[in-house]
Design an enzyme around this catalytic site. Structure first.
Site, PDB file in Angstrom:
ATOM      1  N   GLY A  12       0.744  -1.423  -0.204  1.00 42.82           N
ATOM      2  CA  GLY A  12      -0.271  -0.048   0.081  1.00 42.82           C
ATOM      3  C   GLY A  12       1.202   1.004  -0.271  1.00 42.82           C
ATOM      4  O   GLY A  12      -0.050   2.310   0.509  1.00 42.82           O
ATOM      5  N   SER A  13       2.068   1.132  -0.136  1.00 45.40           N
ATOM      6  CA  SER A  13       2.976   2.335  -0.620  1.00 45.40           C
ATOM      7  C   SER A  13       3.015   3.609  -1.026  1.00 45.40           C
ATOM      8  O   SER A  13       2.736   4.353  -1.112  1.00 45.40           O
ATOM      9  CB  SER A  13       4.320   2.178  -0.601  1.00 45.40           C
ATOM     10  OG  SER A  13       4.687   1.653  -2.277  1.00 45.40           O
ATOM     11  N   ARG A  91      -4.782  -8.282  -9.504  1.00 45.57           N
ATOM     12  CA  ARG A  91      -5.989  -8.602  -9.907  1.00 45.57           C
ATOM     13  C   ARG A  91      -5.969  -8.233 -11.423  1.00 45.57           C
ATOM     14  O   ARG A  91      -5.883  -6.979 -11.428  1.00 45.57           O
ATOM     15  CB  ARG A  91      -7.125  -8.747  -9.546  1.00 45.57           C
ATOM     16  CG  ARG A  91      -7.308 -10.446  -8.084  1.00 45.57           C
ATOM     17  CD  ARG A  91      -8.164 -10.586  -7.208  1.00 45.57           C
ATOM     18  NE  ARG A  91      -9.531 -10.683  -7.724  1.00 45.57           N
ATOM     19  CZ  ARG A  91      -9.308 -11.355  -8.285  1.00 45.57           C
ATOM     20  NH1 ARG A  91      -8.849 -12.563  -8.147  1.00 45.57           N
ATOM     21  NH2 ARG A  91     -10.438 -12.309  -8.394  1.00 45.57           N
ATOM     22  N   VAL A  92      -6.504  -9.501 -12.429  1.00 41.16           N
ATOM     23  CA  VAL A  92      -7.111  -8.657 -13.746  1.00 41.16           C
ATOM     24  C   VAL A  92      -8.542  -8.475 -13.777  1.00 41.16           C
ATOM     25  O   VAL A  92      -9.490  -9.314 -12.551  1.00 41.16           O
ATOM     26  CB  VAL A  92      -6.705  -9.270 -14.255  1.00 41.16           C
ATOM     27  CG1 VAL A  92      -7.941  -9.016 -15.825  1.00 41.16           C
ATOM     28  CG2 VAL A  92      -5.476  -9.577 -14.771  1.00 41.16           C
ATOM     29  N   HIS A 109       1.835   0.642 -12.879  1.00 41.68           N
ATOM     30  CA  HIS A 109       2.429  -0.605 -13.453  1.00 41.68           C
ATOM     31  C   HIS A 109       4.204   0.005 -13.385  1.00 41.68           C
ATOM     32  O   HIS A 109       4.218   1.515 -13.447  1.00 41.68           O
ATOM     33  CB  HIS A 109       1.868  -0.892 -15.140  1.00 41.68           C
ATOM     34  CG  HIS A 109       3.227  -1.681 -15.607  1.00 41.68           C
ATOM     35  ND1 HIS A 109       2.704  -3.268 -14.978  1.00 41.68           N
ATOM     36  CD2 HIS A 109       4.062  -2.060 -16.274  1.00 41.68           C
ATOM     37  CE1 HIS A 109       3.074  -4.360 -15.453  1.00 41.68           C
ATOM     38  NE2 HIS A 109       4.476  -3.685 -16.036  1.00 41.68           N
ATOM     39  N   ASP A 145      -2.926  -4.286 -19.220  1.00 40.28           N
ATOM     40  CA  ASP A 145      -1.703  -2.787 -18.923  1.00 40.28           C
ATOM     41  C   ASP A 145      -1.970  -2.462 -20.074  1.00 40.28           C
ATOM     42  O   ASP A 145      -0.446  -1.807 -20.563  1.00 40.28           O
ATOM     43  CB  ASP A 145      -0.637  -3.583 -18.453  1.00 40.28           C
ATOM     44  CG  ASP A 145      -0.338  -4.432 -17.171  1.00 40.28           C
ATOM     45  OD1 ASP A 145      -0.940  -3.514 -16.003  1.00 40.28           O
ATOM     46  OD2 ASP A 145       0.681  -5.332 -16.763  1.00 40.28           O
TER      47      ASP A 145
HETATM   48  C1  GAR Z   1       4.240  -1.046  -7.338  1.00 37.45           C
HETATM   49  O1  GAR Z   1       5.450  -1.404  -7.560  1.00 37.45           O
HETATM   50  C2  GAR Z   1       2.840  -1.014  -8.412  1.00 37.45           C
HETATM   51  O2  GAR Z   1       4.021  -0.324  -9.439  1.00 37.45           O
HETATM   52  C3  GAR Z   1       2.762  -2.822  -8.429  1.00 37.45           C
HETATM   53  O3  GAR Z   1       2.463  -3.008  -7.671  1.00 37.45           O
HETATM   54  C4  GAR Z   1       4.116  -2.621  -6.198  1.00 37.45           C
HETATM   55  C5  GAR Z   1       2.607  -1.953  -5.033  1.00 37.45           C
HETATM   56  O4  GAR Z   1       3.098  -1.592  -4.313  1.00 37.45           O
HETATM   57  N1  GAR Z   1       2.339  -3.294  -9.174  1.00 37.45           N
HETATM   58  C6  GAR Z   1       2.403  -3.978 -10.255  1.00 37.45           C
HETATM   59  O5  GAR Z   1       3.306  -4.686 -10.555  1.00 37.45           O
HETATM   60  C7  GAR Z   1       0.649  -3.956 -11.287  1.00 37.45           C
HETATM   61  N2  GAR Z   1       0.851  -4.555 -12.006  1.00 37.45           N
HETATM   62  P1  GAR Z   1       2.485  -0.928  -3.110  1.00 37.45           P
HETATM   63  O6  GAR Z   1       1.168  -1.625  -1.986  1.00 37.45           O
HETATM   64  O7  GAR Z   1       3.191  -0.346  -1.789  1.00 37.45           O
HETATM   65  O8  GAR Z   1       2.058   0.573  -3.768  1.00 37.45           O
END
Ligand code: GAR
Length: 202
Positions: A12-13, A91-92, A109, A145
């Site tokens: 969740g950052s 999730r898609v 992404h 994506d």
């Molecule tokens: C982030 O790097 C985001 O870009 C990626 O997951 C991470 C979530 O981090 N998303 C994907 O790869 C989607 N295909 P977070 O939970 O700390 O925001």
């Protein structure tokens, strides 16, 4: 006031970066109405509850995708969400979900799309031998994506990068461009021409 719905699956950052931008008035006219996770163990859910933001788990494991998405959509409608931000939502989503919120769902992404879509984008870039990585905020459409790109930021790859070091540098840029992209979309000062997001001065 525009109401954001955040969907996440883990840390969740990016959600916290959006919350911080709102707090610091870099994202004017927006508030986070609800945070939803498909996993109960998502740290992002606890972080939202700490911030007193309504946060719910709608478990996906063992549920059909359409049924799960229907529950998610119902909850988003219940919280009168204007814009949905996928923030590490692994999730898609179904076409029904996409069509219910046309050009109202954003995703971040960790690659320069259309390179390296799908899972483990940072590892894909390293293993491919790319010299430049990056991150992308885009509208969500029916393909994974794939939707219209709003903002991208390039991040050079260093020779001694690992998935962890590259991911950490990418994440810093993600935290900068996601709130910026949301602000741009909420401003409404844009048109979409074919695949191109074009800013318009008011
Ligand atoms: C982030 O790097 C985001 O870009 C990626 O997951 C991470 C979530 O981090 N998303 C994907 O790869 C989607 N295909 P977070 O939970 O700390 O925001």
């Amino acid at each position: 006031m525009k109401r954001l719905g955040i969907l996440l699956s883990g840390r969740g950052s990016n959600f916290l970066a959006i919350a911080k931008a709102i707090r610091e008035q870099r994202l004017l006219g927006a508030r986070i109405a609800v945070v939803l996770s498909n996993r109960e163990d998502a740290a992002g859910l606890d972080a939202a509850r700490d911030l007193k933001i309504p946060a719910f788990c709608i478990p996906s494991a063992g549920h059909k995708r359409r049924e799960h998405d229907a529950e998610v959509m119902a909850r988003l409608h219940q919280h009168r969400v204007d814009l949905i931000c996928l923030a590490g939502y692994m999730r898609v989503i179904t076409e029904e979900f996409v069509r219910a919120f046309p050009n109202r769902i954003l995703n971040i992404h960790p690659s320069l799309l259309p390179s390296f879509p799908g899972l483990d984008a940072q590892r894909q870039a390293l293993e491919y031998g790319a010299k430049v990585a990056g991150c992308t905020v885009h509208f969500v459409d029916e393909a994974v994506d794939h939707g219209v790109i709003i903002l991208q930021k390039a991040v050079p790859i260093k020779e001694d990068d690992t998935v962890e070091t590259l991911s950490a540098r990418l994440l810093q840029q993600e935290h900068a461009i996601y709130p910026e992209a949301i602000a741009r979309v909420l401003s409404g000062d844009y048109v979409i021409e074919d695949r191109r997001y074009v800013r318009r001065d008011k």
